[in-house]
Design an enzyme around this catalytic site. Structure first.
Site, mmCIF file in Angstrom:
data_model
loop_
_atom_site.group_PDB
_atom_site.id
_atom_site.type_symbol
_atom_site.label_atom_id
_atom_site.label_comp_id
_atom_site.label_asym_id
_atom_site.label_seq_id
_atom_site.Cartn_x
_atom_site.Cartn_y
_atom_site.Cartn_z
ATOM 1 N N GLY A 12 53.855 78.896 2.790
ATOM 2 C CA GLY A 12 53.004 78.296 1.775
ATOM 3 C C GLY A 12 52.125 79.223 0.976
ATOM 4 O O GLY A 12 51.960 79.047 -0.234
ATOM 5 N N THR A 72 58.226 71.513 6.096
ATOM 6 C CA THR A 72 57.757 70.579 5.087
ATOM 7 C C THR A 72 58.891 69.595 4.860
ATOM 8 O O THR A 72 60.038 69.914 5.127
ATOM 9 C CB THR A 72 57.527 71.306 3.744
ATOM 10 N N GLY A 128 47.815 74.747 3.201
ATOM 11 C CA GLY A 128 48.944 75.457 2.600
ATOM 12 C C GLY A 128 49.261 74.934 1.214
ATOM 13 O O GLY A 128 48.422 74.311 0.556
#
Lengths: 313, 313
Positions: free
Chosen positions: B235, B182, B212
């Site tokens: 996630g 991310t 997620g």
């Protein structure tokens, strides 16, 4: 002590706009769903099964905006969202805009139990449904005339509309256009385990793959070892306020009772401009059902096993 | 006092598996992104613009799992999620599994500013992108060989894989298979306004429309008048813990400092089996960047305007 509470959506539900027959139908739907869940708890079954059974009953009942009787998207489809959470194991499963799935809440439970994921959406979620062999039905099964009429009217007026719009055209105001249709259940079983489940057809005339709060863990649905919460109302505000989890946070971090925490959460929802309500239970069997709208279809069971069913504020 | 922090993902990031050249590239990418955001804050601009600019820079940098350089789904596609939140107005926008959008974070901001919704997903979100005329690119733009190799390997091994997998095959363990890619930014501007933004390509080899924590307000991204938070890691656990909002809840309800609250949130994440980290700022310009994994690509600005860039624990 085992207990269960359910809701069938909150919004502009006015006694003046309700016929006696329609009100009786709503009460029948709530009674059947509460009974489906309560039967499981009474014989010592798990809260997870109880909330699933209650929501299945509500999904199958065409007056509520979930499963059969879901509202229509702008393209005339029924796209449904659902979430379930097992507070005792802190596990959850959810699906967003699935089509033709008879009971989206069953699919959400399969996401929880058969995958490593929490949320599956769209055609991918439908592929998962096919792989799991869940019950599907054609569009006709989900069709209800009153929802379709709501779509035609919403299209005409260019608005996105709530599900429990009153019938009288002159009663339809700005406030009525907000989306508020959801069903849900929360329960505590004899072992003190908590569970929550929520299901919805979303907003009439919705487009662009909008996902509301229902399948969002922490927004529309949450359960842990402190409380179980299911929300209904204008979903976007429940997302901005992380509303379902906020009840748990207030209990854990402020040492509040369930009722105090939920009241604080609804006060905050009002403050940020959101409308709707929630149902919540804690591990001691306390129940609270606060809301800030004109009404919320709701039902719960007393310590004596008596059913309480209410619609208006 | 204005400040900004960014991350480029957390996971099994080992010094032993990193070349000098690759580490320099990562540092360059972080420096460019921090600079893009800091420039805006330095000249008195809003935190919302700063976090968007930082995330755009990270999305455009191919080493990070977002925008260009996103991981591949099981079908060999790049499907991206992003969310942005303006804490000062308590508004948010998010998109899930959009395709061919050069900067998903810009699309998330358009959801916040041009619609009444918070989250749009799938083909519907792509239709919204087309309507808004955001910059699109063909599949080749998003392609990176190292991500594609990761997909081929994950397919072979039948696993869903994190983005920052080390290259040595013998270092790949069970833990490495978790998704942890991310990018994100959080900022406080001179007016004390807080904002958060997060963007991701999700998990390698993902299927079934898995969403997620990144685009989930309260899980991967949150901002209000107390703090701004962007998360990275496995996630599903951030969803189960409502992790991003939990930092705010601990500050508000327990009167903790930003650092204490974030540390408590990460301790809770560890307790429930989750791996990863978060970056957070409060309205006084405090910054914290806790994580429980081996490393997290991260950078922040000190009170003196000095850039601090770190990778390992």
């Amino acid at each position: 002590m085992a207990t269960i509470a359910i809701h069938g959506g909150a919004g502009t539900i006015l006694r003046s706009a309700m016929t006696r027959e329609l009100e009786a139908d709503y009460r029948d739907g709530l009674t059947a769903a509460l009974n489906a869940g309560w039967e499981i708890l009474e014989r010592g079954g798990p809260s997870l099964d109880a909330v699933e059974a209650a929501v299945i009953s509500l999904e199958n009942f065409p007056l509520f905006n979930s499963g059969r009787g879901s509202v229509f998207t702008t393209e005339g489809k029924n796209e449904m969202d659902a979430a379930i959470m097992d507070g005792s194991r802190l596990r959850a499963g959810a699906v967003a805009f699935v089509q033709n799935v008879v009971n989206p809440i069953k699919l959400a439970r399969l996401v929880m139990e058969q995958t490593e994921h929490v949320l599956l959406a769209g055609t991918g979620a439908n592929q998962f449904a096919a792989q799991q062999g869940v019950e599907m039905a054609d569009d006709a099964y989900f069709f209800t005339q009153h929802r379709y009429d709501q779509l035609l009217e919403a299209r005409d007026r260019g608005v996105v509309q709530l599900d429990h719009t009153v019938d009288e055209a002159d009663l339809i105001t700005e406030a009525d256009e907000r989306p508020k249709g959801t069903v849900g259940a929360v329960a505590c079983d004899n072992a003190g385990r908590l569970a929550a489940a929520t299901s919805t057809g979303g907003m009439t005339n919705k487009k662009f793959g909008r996902i509301g709060d229902t399948p969002i863990i922490g927004s529309g649905t949450y359960a842990d070892d402190v409380c179980a919460v299911s929300c209904t109302g204008h979903g976007e505000y429940f997302m901005l306020g992380a509303t379902a989890y906020d009840v748990s946070a207030r209990m854990k971090y402020q040492n509040l009772t369930l009722e105090q925490a939920a009241a604080g959460t609804i006060a905050r929802l009002t403050e940020i401009g959101g409308e709707g309500g929630l149902i919540a239970v804690d591990g001691r069997g306390n129940v609270t059902l606060p809301f800030n709208s004109d009404g919320m279809y709701r039902a719960s069971v007393t310590a004596d096993g008596e059913f309480i069913i209410d619609i208006y504020a």
